[in-house]
Design a protein around this motif. Structure first.
Motif, PDB file in Angstrom:
ATOM      1  N   UNK A 108       0.913  -1.339   0.014  1.00 39.87           N
ATOM      2  CA  UNK A 108       0.045   0.046  -0.129  1.00 39.87           C
ATOM      3  C   UNK A 108       0.954   1.230  -0.014  1.00 39.87           C
ATOM      4  N   UNK A 109       1.850   1.191   0.931  1.00 39.10           N
ATOM      5  CA  UNK A 109       2.863   2.579   0.830  1.00 39.10           C
ATOM      6  C   UNK A 109       3.421   2.614  -0.359  1.00 39.10           C
ATOM      7  N   UNK A 110       3.878   1.704  -1.235  1.00 38.92           N
ATOM      8  CA  UNK A 110       4.235   1.656  -2.670  1.00 38.92           C
ATOM      9  C   UNK A 110       3.478   2.223  -3.482  1.00 38.92           C
ATOM     10  N   UNK A 111       2.246   1.715  -3.522  1.00 33.60           N
ATOM     11  CA  UNK A 111       1.184   2.281  -4.442  1.00 33.60           C
ATOM     12  C   UNK A 111       0.966   4.065  -4.173  1.00 33.60           C
ATOM     13  N   UNK A 112       0.743   4.431  -2.954  1.00 33.57           N
ATOM     14  CA  UNK A 112       0.753   5.665  -2.317  1.00 33.57           C
ATOM     15  C   UNK A 112       1.876   6.540  -2.704  1.00 33.57           C
ATOM     16  N   UNK A 113       3.200   5.844  -2.828  1.00 30.77           N
ATOM     17  CA  UNK A 113       4.346   7.020  -3.181  1.00 30.77           C
ATOM     18  C   UNK A 113       4.391   6.823  -4.878  1.00 30.77           C
ATOM     19  N   UNK A 114       4.108   5.977  -5.573  1.00 29.45           N
ATOM     20  CA  UNK A 114       4.110   5.958  -6.877  1.00 29.45           C
ATOM     21  C   UNK A 114       2.899   6.137  -7.452  1.00 29.45           C
ATOM     22  N   UNK A 115       1.722   6.775  -6.722  1.00 27.51           N
ATOM     23  CA  UNK A 115       0.805   7.319  -7.530  1.00 27.51           C
ATOM     24  C   UNK A 115       0.877   8.602  -8.106  1.00 27.51           C
ATOM     25  N   UNK A 116       0.266   8.757  -9.373  1.00 21.70           N
ATOM     26  CA  UNK A 116      -0.868   7.816  -9.936  1.00 21.70           C
ATOM     27  C   UNK A 116      -0.249   6.744 -10.935  1.00 21.70           C
ATOM     28  N   UNK A 117       0.934   6.551 -11.222  1.00 20.20           N
ATOM     29  CA  UNK A 117       1.505   5.667 -11.990  1.00 20.20           C
ATOM     30  C   UNK A 117       0.775   4.293 -11.635  1.00 20.20           C
ATOM     31  N   UNK A 118       1.035   3.894 -10.459  1.00 10.45           N
ATOM     32  CA  UNK A 118       0.748   2.675  -9.765  1.00 10.45           C
ATOM     33  C   UNK A 118      -0.578   2.198  -9.855  1.00 10.45           C
ATOM     34  N   UNK A 119      -1.549   3.256 -10.041  1.00 10.36           N
ATOM     35  CA  UNK A 119      -2.949   2.865 -10.086  1.00 10.36           C
ATOM     36  C   UNK A 119      -3.468   2.011 -11.251  1.00 10.36           C
ATOM     37  N   UNK A 120      -2.484   2.484 -12.397  1.00  5.64           N
ATOM     38  CA  UNK A 120      -3.114   1.578 -13.522  1.00  5.64           C
ATOM     39  C   UNK A 120      -2.499   0.060 -13.585  1.00  5.64           C
ATOM     40  N   UNK A 121      -1.711  -0.232 -12.607  1.00  3.27           N
ATOM     41  CA  UNK A 121      -1.300  -1.548 -12.318  1.00  3.27           C
ATOM     42  C   UNK A 121      -2.354  -2.243 -11.207  1.00  3.27           C
ATOM     43  N   UNK A 122      -3.036  -1.434 -10.657  1.00  8.30           N
ATOM     44  CA  UNK A 122      -3.906  -2.219  -9.482  1.00  8.30           C
ATOM     45  C   UNK A 122      -5.173  -2.353  -9.881  1.00  8.30           C
ATOM     46  N   UNK A 123      -5.640  -1.421 -11.120  1.00  7.50           N
ATOM     47  CA  UNK A 123      -6.971  -1.713 -11.522  1.00  7.50           C
ATOM     48  C   UNK A 123      -7.030  -2.744 -12.662  1.00  7.50           C
ATOM     49  N   UNK A 124      -7.943  -3.590 -12.270  1.00  3.61           N
ATOM     50  CA  UNK A 124      -8.391  -4.683 -13.441  1.00  3.61           C
ATOM     51  C   UNK A 124      -9.649  -4.601 -13.576  1.00  3.61           C
ATOM     52  N   UNK A 125     -10.098  -5.448 -15.230  1.00  4.37           N
ATOM     53  CA  UNK A 125     -11.305  -5.276 -15.469  1.00  4.37           C
ATOM     54  C   UNK A 125     -11.427  -6.892 -15.908  1.00  4.37           C
ATOM     55  N   UNK A 126     -12.701  -7.436 -15.770  1.00  7.10           N
ATOM     56  CA  UNK A 126     -13.273  -8.837 -16.334  1.00  7.10           C
ATOM     57  C   UNK A 126     -14.469  -8.384 -17.218  1.00  7.10           C
ATOM     58  N   UNK A 127     -14.896  -9.219 -18.195  1.00  7.34           N
ATOM     59  CA  UNK A 127     -16.178  -9.026 -18.669  1.00  7.34           C
ATOM     60  C   UNK A 127     -17.156  -9.806 -17.985  1.00  7.34           C
ATOM     61  N   UNK A 128     -18.337  -9.533 -18.324  1.00 10.38           N
ATOM     62  CA  UNK A 128     -19.826 -10.123 -17.793  1.00 10.38           C
ATOM     63  C   UNK A 128     -19.690 -11.516 -17.706  1.00 10.38           C
ATOM     64  N   UNK A 129     -18.954 -12.509 -18.464  1.00 11.12           N
ATOM     65  CA  UNK A 129     -18.939 -13.671 -18.504  1.00 11.12           C
ATOM     66  C   UNK A 129     -17.898 -14.209 -17.737  1.00 11.12           C
ATOM     67  N   UNK A 130     -17.000 -13.364 -17.229  1.00 16.68           N
ATOM     68  CA  UNK A 130     -15.622 -14.013 -16.423  1.00 16.68           C
ATOM     69  C   UNK A 130     -15.939 -13.396 -14.934  1.00 16.68           C
TER      70      UNK A 130
END
Length: 282
Positions: free
Chosen positions: A37-59
């Motif tokens: 969590x500290x690493x995410x806060x330090x490298x924000x907002x670059x790290x946010x793109x590595x943390x957010x994932x998306x799955x489809x309706x059928x997944x």
């Protein structure tokens, strides 16, 4: 009594803490999570793109945090959050999947070798169970379907296999569904596609069917002859009561012959007319 109750309560709370520590990720795990969590806060907002994932309706996504499944259930559909250093996830397709059972050579109960293939429809009912309880759920289901096909058909006679395909498919579906329940797999439908017989068996069955049809045809022809003879007998009795009826029948036959445009016409002559010309008659 109060002191003993306090001791018992303290021991129970201690046991609960130990169980919670054993069932959780532990102290080291929480340290790694906090560092993530500290690493995410330090490298924000670059790290946010590595943390957010998306799955489809059928997944669905099964998230592992330090080797343990997060919250004991799958995430999705839509957006979910993962820690880049401590979390990993596996996508699971929950749509209905179909596959062909390869042709299987089976020895039936009456010692006939046949080749049978089929198709199975299944879907993932529990994404967590399909990931945590079995390795390669799809391959395991395919192999189990082949084995189940052999086991079910091996207890049936050839006539039962050819006539009761729906019942056999239902028995296979129930057996597969019970076996794959712990894997999070729901077997929805099983169908028997084709049953291939040896060439010699096909010829023998064709000869048997042909002989049965010929015997049935002979019986039907004999019944027709018997009915026809009965009606002819009744007709002869009617004609015997009225001699003029025979003459009318002669004329009707002559009309039928003339309508076909034949060059030869046969005219029936009553026997009574010829009796006076026969020798020995006066």
């Amino acid at each position: 009594m109060e002191m003993q109750a306090q001791r018992n309560g303290a021991e129970r709370s201690k046991e609960n803490l130990i169980e919670a520590a054993e069932s959780g990720i532990g102290c080291c795990g929480w340290v790694l999570v906090i560092l993530s969590y500290l690493m995410i806060i330090i490298t924000f907002p670059i790290s946010i793109w590595m943390c957010i994932k998306i799955v489809q309706e059928y997944e669905r996504a099964v998230i592992f945090r330090l080797g343990r499944i997060v919250s004991g259930k799958a995430k999705g559909p839509g957006i979910f959050f993962v820690l880049p250093c401590t979390d990993s996830f596996i996508k699971v397709d929950i749509r209905t999947i179909s596959f062909d059972i390869p042709p299987q050579e089976i020895l039936t109960k009456d010692s006939v070798t046949i080749c049978v293939d089929g198709v199975v429809y299944y879907r993932v009912q529990s994404a967590v169970s399909s990931v945590a309880n079995v390795s390669m759920a799809d391959l395991s289901t395919r192999l189990l379907a082949q084995t189940t096909l052999r086991n079910v058909l091996g207890t049936k006679n050839l006539s039962d296999i050819l006539s009761d395909r729906e019942e056999i498919a239902h028995n296979m579906q129930v057996t597969l569904d019970e076996a794959t329940d712990n894997w999070g797999i729901k077997v929805e439908r099983v169908e028997i596609k084709d049953v291939k017989l040896p060439v010699q068996m096909q010829r023998a069955m064709a000869a048997e069917a042909e002989a049965a049809r010929e015997a049935k045809a002979k019986v039907i022809a004999a019944e027709g002859e018997m009915n026809a003879s009965r009606h002819l007998k009744e007709a002869s009795l009617v004609i015997a009561e009225s001699p003029s009826a025979l003459q009318l029948r002669y004329l009707q036959t002559l009309t039928t012959i003339a309508s076909e445009k034949n060059s030869t016409i046969v005219f029936p002559l009553p026997i009574d007319v010829l009796q006076s010309f026969m020798p020995g008659k006066k």
